[in-house]
Design a protein around this motif. Structure first.
Motif, mmCIF file in Angstrom:
data_model
loop_
_atom_site.group_PDB
_atom_site.id
_atom_site.type_symbol
_atom_site.label_atom_id
_atom_site.label_comp_id
_atom_site.label_asym_id
_atom_site.label_seq_id
_atom_site.Cartn_x
_atom_site.Cartn_y
_atom_site.Cartn_z
ATOM 1 N N ALA A 51 -12.868 -34.100 101.724
ATOM 2 C CA ALA A 51 -11.900 -33.577 100.758
ATOM 3 C C ALA A 51 -10.577 -33.240 101.448
ATOM 4 O O ALA A 51 -9.493 -33.546 100.926
ATOM 5 C CB ALA A 51 -12.472 -32.348 100.064
ATOM 6 N N ASP A 52 -10.661 -32.598 102.627
ATOM 7 C CA ASP A 52 -9.447 -32.236 103.372
ATOM 8 C C ASP A 52 -8.705 -33.486 103.857
ATOM 9 O O ASP A 52 -7.475 -33.479 103.950
ATOM 10 C CB ASP A 52 -9.807 -31.342 104.560
ATOM 11 N N LEU A 53 -9.469 -34.549 104.179
ATOM 12 C CA LEU A 53 -8.849 -35.790 104.637
ATOM 13 C C LEU A 53 -8.012 -36.401 103.522
ATOM 14 O O LEU A 53 -6.903 -36.915 103.766
ATOM 15 C CB LEU A 53 -9.944 -36.762 105.099
ATOM 16 N N ASN A 54 -8.521 -36.368 102.296
ATOM 17 C CA ASN A 54 -7.743 -36.834 101.153
ATOM 18 C C ASN A 54 -6.435 -36.067 101.039
ATOM 19 O O ASN A 54 -5.365 -36.644 100.810
ATOM 20 C CB ASN A 54 -8.556 -36.654 99.863
ATOM 21 N N GLN A 55 -6.541 -34.741 101.176
ATOM 22 C CA GLN A 55 -5.357 -33.888 101.063
ATOM 23 C C GLN A 55 -4.397 -34.113 102.217
ATOM 24 O O GLN A 55 -3.165 -34.045 102.050
ATOM 25 C CB GLN A 55 -5.797 -32.416 101.005
ATOM 26 N N ALA A 56 -4.956 -34.421 103.388
ATOM 27 C CA ALA A 56 -4.123 -34.630 104.573
ATOM 28 C C ALA A 56 -3.210 -35.833 104.409
ATOM 29 O O ALA A 56 -2.054 -35.829 104.862
ATOM 30 C CB ALA A 56 -5.016 -34.806 105.800
ATOM 31 N N ILE A 57 -3.733 -36.886 103.757
ATOM 32 C CA ILE A 57 -2.915 -38.080 103.534
ATOM 33 C C ILE A 57 -1.761 -37.750 102.595
ATOM 34 O O ILE A 57 -0.626 -38.184 102.800
ATOM 35 C CB ILE A 57 -3.790 -39.212 102.971
ATOM 36 N N ILE A 58 -2.070 -36.959 101.556
ATOM 37 C CA ILE A 58 -1.033 -36.573 100.597
ATOM 38 C C ILE A 58 0.024 -35.695 101.273
ATOM 39 O O ILE A 58 1.232 -35.866 101.075
ATOM 40 C CB ILE A 58 -1.663 -35.833 99.403
ATOM 41 N N ASN A 59 -0.430 -34.732 102.104
ATOM 42 C CA ASN A 59 0.470 -33.753 102.740
ATOM 43 C C ASN A 59 1.063 -34.246 104.060
ATOM 44 O O ASN A 59 1.808 -33.504 104.711
ATOM 45 C CB ASN A 59 -0.275 -32.436 102.980
ATOM 46 N N GLN A 60 0.693 -35.470 104.479
ATOM 47 C CA GLN A 60 1.182 -36.054 105.745
ATOM 48 C C GLN A 60 0.930 -35.110 106.927
ATOM 49 O O GLN A 60 1.843 -34.732 107.671
ATOM 50 C CB GLN A 60 2.674 -36.392 105.635
ATOM 51 N N GLU A 61 -0.329 -34.760 107.092
ATOM 52 C CA GLU A 61 -0.734 -33.855 108.179
ATOM 53 C C GLU A 61 -1.018 -34.597 109.473
ATOM 54 O O GLU A 61 -1.399 -33.983 110.475
ATOM 55 C CB GLU A 61 -1.982 -33.068 107.760
ATOM 56 N N PHE A 62 -0.860 -35.931 109.472
ATOM 57 C CA PHE A 62 -1.172 -36.716 110.668
ATOM 58 C C PHE A 62 0.062 -36.852 111.556
ATOM 59 O O PHE A 62 1.200 -36.741 111.111
ATOM 60 C CB PHE A 62 -1.677 -38.109 110.272
ATOM 61 N N GLU A 63 -0.232 -37.118 112.830
ATOM 62 C CA GLU A 63 0.835 -37.318 113.816
ATOM 63 C C GLU A 63 0.390 -38.425 114.754
ATOM 64 O O GLU A 63 -0.803 -38.532 115.080
ATOM 65 C CB GLU A 63 1.082 -36.023 114.595
ATOM 66 N N LEU A 64 1.331 -39.254 115.154
ATOM 67 C CA LEU A 64 0.996 -40.317 116.106
ATOM 68 C C LEU A 64 1.290 -39.866 117.531
ATOM 69 O O LEU A 64 2.331 -39.262 117.814
ATOM 70 C CB LEU A 64 1.792 -41.591 115.803
ATOM 71 N N TYR A 65 0.336 -40.164 118.403
ATOM 72 C CA TYR A 65 0.515 -39.978 119.843
ATOM 73 C C TYR A 65 0.550 -41.357 120.473
ATOM 74 O O TYR A 65 -0.008 -42.316 119.926
ATOM 75 C CB TYR A 65 -0.612 -39.141 120.431
ATOM 76 N N TYR A 66 1.202 -41.443 121.646
ATOM 77 C CA TYR A 66 1.425 -42.751 122.265
ATOM 78 C C TYR A 66 0.945 -42.704 123.713
ATOM 79 O O TYR A 66 1.429 -41.898 124.519
ATOM 80 C CB TYR A 66 2.907 -43.129 122.207
ATOM 81 N N GLN A 67 -0.006 -43.573 124.051
ATOM 82 C CA GLN A 67 -0.509 -43.626 125.434
ATOM 83 C C GLN A 67 0.112 -44.830 126.129
ATOM 84 O O GLN A 67 0.000 -45.963 125.647
ATOM 85 C CB GLN A 67 -2.028 -43.734 125.466
ATOM 86 N N PRO A 68 0.769 -44.605 127.249
ATOM 87 C CA PRO A 68 1.443 -45.699 127.966
ATOM 88 C C PRO A 68 0.450 -46.732 128.496
ATOM 89 O O PRO A 68 -0.679 -46.394 128.875
ATOM 90 C CB PRO A 68 2.168 -45.002 129.115
ATOM 91 N N ILE A 69 0.877 -47.985 128.501
ATOM 92 C CA ILE A 69 0.140 -49.086 129.131
ATOM 93 C C ILE A 69 0.983 -49.522 130.323
ATOM 94 O O ILE A 69 2.150 -49.906 130.177
ATOM 95 C CB ILE A 69 -0.079 -50.248 128.144
ATOM 96 N N ILE A 70 0.377 -49.453 131.518
ATOM 97 C CA ILE A 70 1.120 -49.587 132.781
ATOM 98 C C ILE A 70 0.781 -50.906 133.459
ATOM 99 O O ILE A 70 -0.375 -51.343 133.455
ATOM 100 C CB ILE A 70 0.780 -48.424 133.734
#
Length: 844
Positions: free
Chosen positions: A589-608
């Motif tokens: 249920a919270d995941l559904n709400q998270a998509i609506i509220n844009q609670e996600f964030e992208l992190y970036y791991q370098p490829i060396i």
């Protein structure tokens, strides 16, 4: 001895199960058909259907009508024009006498005089009576009732008189029956012959055929005319309507005899061959005289003059005696009842087997059409069998079965014929009530789910899946005791309930046995289909109150735990499982709400680059900071997103956000033009029909060059449908997008297809990298993967590098790129931007 007893017990249990199944399904439908048939036949017996049945009879008469003339007959008709010429009616005796003389000149075999002449209409009365007394003339009388009787002309011998009374069906006043003979009196019997019978016997006189009257038939020579009974064919007559000897008229043609008018005969304008040796009937056809009778024929000539009706009757009698024509035949009452019941049974089968209403209507119309066809073909063979009762019983049974089916489907599964979830809960309540006074022991609930069923359904089709479900239900029935409650409670889920002894070991033994039973492969089209079962168990003491749905839900929760623990096993419900289920539901249920509220964030791991240490790319990784749960691990919410389909909108957001960020970096750091952004595609995204268009729109919207985007896919995704996958990957390559095969070696690898996939990069899973230092074999596996990738023209990225030793080993194997905590953990947008700003050495 013990073996024999066990065999008998097993056989008894199977018989009991079959009996139960019949009792809930086939036997119920059988009773329904008997009930509907009995009701319809009862209504028919009271005459309520007779009007419809006679209407059907009339339709068949019209359809079967032929334009044929009996050459033995001639009708002299008195028309309205004849009456106008004679200037009065009844026509004077001298005119009729002249008519008879003119006819006798041409030697007719019989003359039928269908005019009442008990009263004289001079002049010429004496001459007329002399003509009527000739041996070959038959006249009419009206028996009638009371004062409406009419006598024959005076001086005519009794054997030359026939009654003119006609039998009309009271339902619609239509003439369908021929009353041929009646008797009056007991001590002094008076026999009376119909006009048509007298004419026929007079015509047959020179053949010396014996005429006999028996209790239930007339006989002329060898030909028998059975009496029409009250229930012959589709008739349901009152006893008073069947007096005398009657037959059903076989109307073969609306105009059965050739006709000439009175005026023509008087003028001598008739060929002699039309009269010689024929039966000549004289009567009126003038509408003004009103000697007209309704017949089964519709339109013109629906109503028929009395003289033509007599011609029909005479033609039928002669055709039966001389031409071997058939009289109408009818089934006995019990055969008709079986016939009607048979159509009820057919309706029950069709309504039960077919699912779609349109199919039932279409097939029903075809069946009723076929019923009509059978009845009509039988009618052309002079048989009258029930159409209306059979059609009504077919329609009534179809409607009743559909109603029963709707009710049945409320409580039973239409595929396996097992009880459904609703009935299972009711049966649990009854089981609890039945053992309420004996409180020892437990009620055990087993929730069983077929593993890999979706794979079977998708791979072999839903029909194969249905057959597996039916076979599974049969196996369960064969291996469970007769008192066990078995139900289908989900797509591939079954529930089992029974009373156990003082401990739970008995139920666990049952679960083990069922696992073994369902591990045996199923045979489908000579192919072995392997499956297994995950089983959840829940218990409740008989002495304690419980809610059936809660107990079933508990076993369901345990079943899902068994699936999560590796499948093909069983788990016993524990309270902690319930808590985990609630937690999962809340997370969903919270995941559904998270998509609506844009609670996600992208992190970036370098490829060396392992040789130069340069940043060659980033992998976009989603993170969720929930207001309710805090930081939620991707391993906790990604599987839920995959299962619920939320991964699709989430994936679109990830792709758009990652492309937008990469474009910002390219604009901010011109030297980052060769850096790629790696984005993982889920299996659901990969299966989308609009994936290519979606990616193109994202690239256009963000302005990112397609060469800066790399899409990561897994082995299992591409192996589901190889040919479609190759087509899709080539479309992506045409857009200049790079393709990376993620977690290589952990899925279902197929080296025969690998060279066909247009991939740029092979990613070695972290599990292989971390195990390199534990032995030579593990190193060889990694080295082999790298050599394979290079031989196919792909570069390699090693995941999960955490130590310098791992980096050096991979450098020694000529592995191009690496990522892991040794270089950098996944970074936020700001931290990744700062890393790029501080980085001085760019290798393009």
């Amino acid at each position: 001895m013990k073996f024999a007893i066990n065999e008998l017990i097993i056989k008894y249990q199977k018989i009991t199960k079959v009996k139960d199944w019949v009792g809930t399904y086939t036997f119920s439908l059988l009773l329904l058909t008997i009930f509907v048939t009995t009701i319809v036949l009862g209504i028919r017996r009271f005459g309520a259907l007779q009007a419809l049945e006679l209407l059907a009879y009339d339709w068949m008469v019209n359809l079967h009508s032929k334009n044929e003339i009996d050459p033995r007959l001639l009708v002299v008709e008195i028309t309205d024009q004849d009456i106008e010429q004679q200037k009065n009616f009844p026509i004077a005796d001298n005119v009729i006498a002249q008519l008879l003389k003119n006819l006798q000149q041409h030697q007719p075999k019989v003359i039928g005089f269908d005019l009442y002449r008990e009263v004289a209409y001079p002049p010429g009365t004496k001459a007329l009576r002399e003509e009527l007394q000739r041996d070959n003339v038959v006249v009419i009388q009206l028996i009638g009732s009371g004062d409406n009787s009419l006598s024959a002309p005076p001086g005519v011998a009794p054997e030359q008189i026939g009654f003119n009374d006609l039998v009309i069906d009271v339902d619609d006043d239509v003439l369908r029956r021929n009353l041929m003979y009646v008797q009056f009196g007991t001590e002094k019997v008076q026999e009376m012959y119909s006009f048509s019978l007298r004419l026929s016997l007079k015509y047959l006189e020179d053949r010396q055929l014996e005429f006999k009257v028996e209790d239930d038939y007339l006989q002329i020579g060898e030909t028998i005319f059975p009496d029409l009974q009250a229930n012959s064919g589709n008739y349901q007559l009152q006893p008073s309507e069947t007096l005398g000897k009657q037959i059903l008229i076989n109307y073969r043609s609306p105009n059965i005899a050739q006709t000439v008018t009175l005026s023509k005969v008087l003028a001598g304008d008739v060929r002699a061959e039309l009269i010689k040796d024929k039966i000549v009937l004289i009567g009126t056809s003038a509408p003004s005289v009103k000697d007209i009778y309704p017949t089964p024929y519709k339109g013109v000539p629906g109503s028929m003059p009395g003289v033509m009706v007599h011609a029909q009757m005479v033609s039928q009698i002669l055709s039966v005696v001389l031409d071997d024509a058939s009289l109408f035949w009818f089934w006995s009452e019990w055969v008709e009842e079986l016939w009607v019941w048979g159509w009820s049974l057919l309706a029950a089968v069709i309504a039960w087997k077919l699912r779609h209403p349109l199919s039932i209507i279409t097939i029903g119309m075809i069946v009723v059409g076929s019923l009509w066809g059978i009845c009509f073909v039988t009618f052309t063979a002079v048989g009258w069998i029930p159409f209306i009762p059979a059609a009504i019983v077919f329609a009534a049974t179809t409607a009743s079965v559909l109603g029963y089916k709707a009710l049945y489907n409320l409580f039973y599964d239409s595929l396996t014929k097992l009880p459904n979830r609703t009935l299972f809960a009711q049966q649990l309540k009854k089981l609890k009530q039945r053992h309420k006074t004996r409180a020892e022991g437990f009620i055990a609930i087993l929730c069983l789910d077929l593993d890999r069923f979706k794979l079977i359904n998708d791979g072999l089709g839903y029909q194969a899946g249905d057959r597996i479900l039916i076979a599974t239900a049969k196996r369960l029935q064969d291996h469970l005791q007769s008192k066990t409650i078995l139900a289908r409670v989900g797509a591939d889920e079954f529930a089992i309930a029974f009373k156990t002894s003082a401990d739970t070991a008995e139920a666990i033994d049952v679960a083990n046995q069922l696992e073994q039973v369902l591990a045996v492969p199923f045979k489908l089209s000579e192919q072995d289909i392997f499956t297994s079962a995950s089983i959840g168990l829940a218990f409740n003491r008989l002495s304690e109150d419980f809610q059936p749905e809660e107990l079933l839900q508990a076993s369901n929760t345990a079943m899902y735990q068994a699936k999560a623990s590796g499948k093909s096993r069983h788990e016993v419900y524990a309270t902690k499982m319930h808590e985990q289920s609630l937690k999962r539901l809340q997370l969903e249920a919270d995941l559904n709400q998270a998509i609506i509220n844009q609670e996600f964030e992208l992190y970036y791991q370098p490829i060396i680059c392992l040789k130069t240490g340069a940043i060659k790319g980033f992998e976009a990784l989603v993170r969720w900071h929930s207001p309710n749960h805090g930081f939620v691990s991707p391993g906790a919410f990604i599987p839920i997103a995959e299962e619920t389909g939320l991964i699709v909108p989430m994936g679109e957001w990830i792709l758009a956000t990652a492309c937008r960020q990469m474009q910002q970096w390219c604009e901010q750091f011109p030297s980052a033009a060769s850096v790629t952004m790696s984005v993982n595609l889920s299996s659901r995204q990969f299966a989308q029909s609009n994936l290519i268009a979606q990616i193109q729109d994202t690239l256009i919207t963000t302005g990112l060059d397609a060469a800066n985007l790399k899409l990561e896919i897994t082995e299992s995704m591409v192996m589901d449908n190889v040919e479609n996958t190759i087509l899709l990957l080539n479309q992506l390559k045409e857009l200049k997008i790079k393709i990376s095969m993620d977690d290589f070696g952990t899925g279902f690898s197929s080296f025969s297809y690998l060279h066909r996939f247009p991939t740029d990069t092979l990613k070695i899973d972290r599990s292989f990298v971390s195990n390199m230092i534990q032995g030579v074999k593990n190193k060889k596996i990694v080295r082999t993967i790298i050599i394979l990738a290079h031989s196919l023209g792909m570069d390699v990225v090693a995941e999960g590098i955490e130590t310098e030793a791992e980096q050096k080993i991979l450098q020694g194997f000529n592995c191009e790129y690496g990522q892991g905590y040794f270089f950098a953990k996944p970074l936020s947008k700001n931290d990744a931007t700062e890393l790029l700003a501080q980085y001085k050495q760019w290798k393009l």
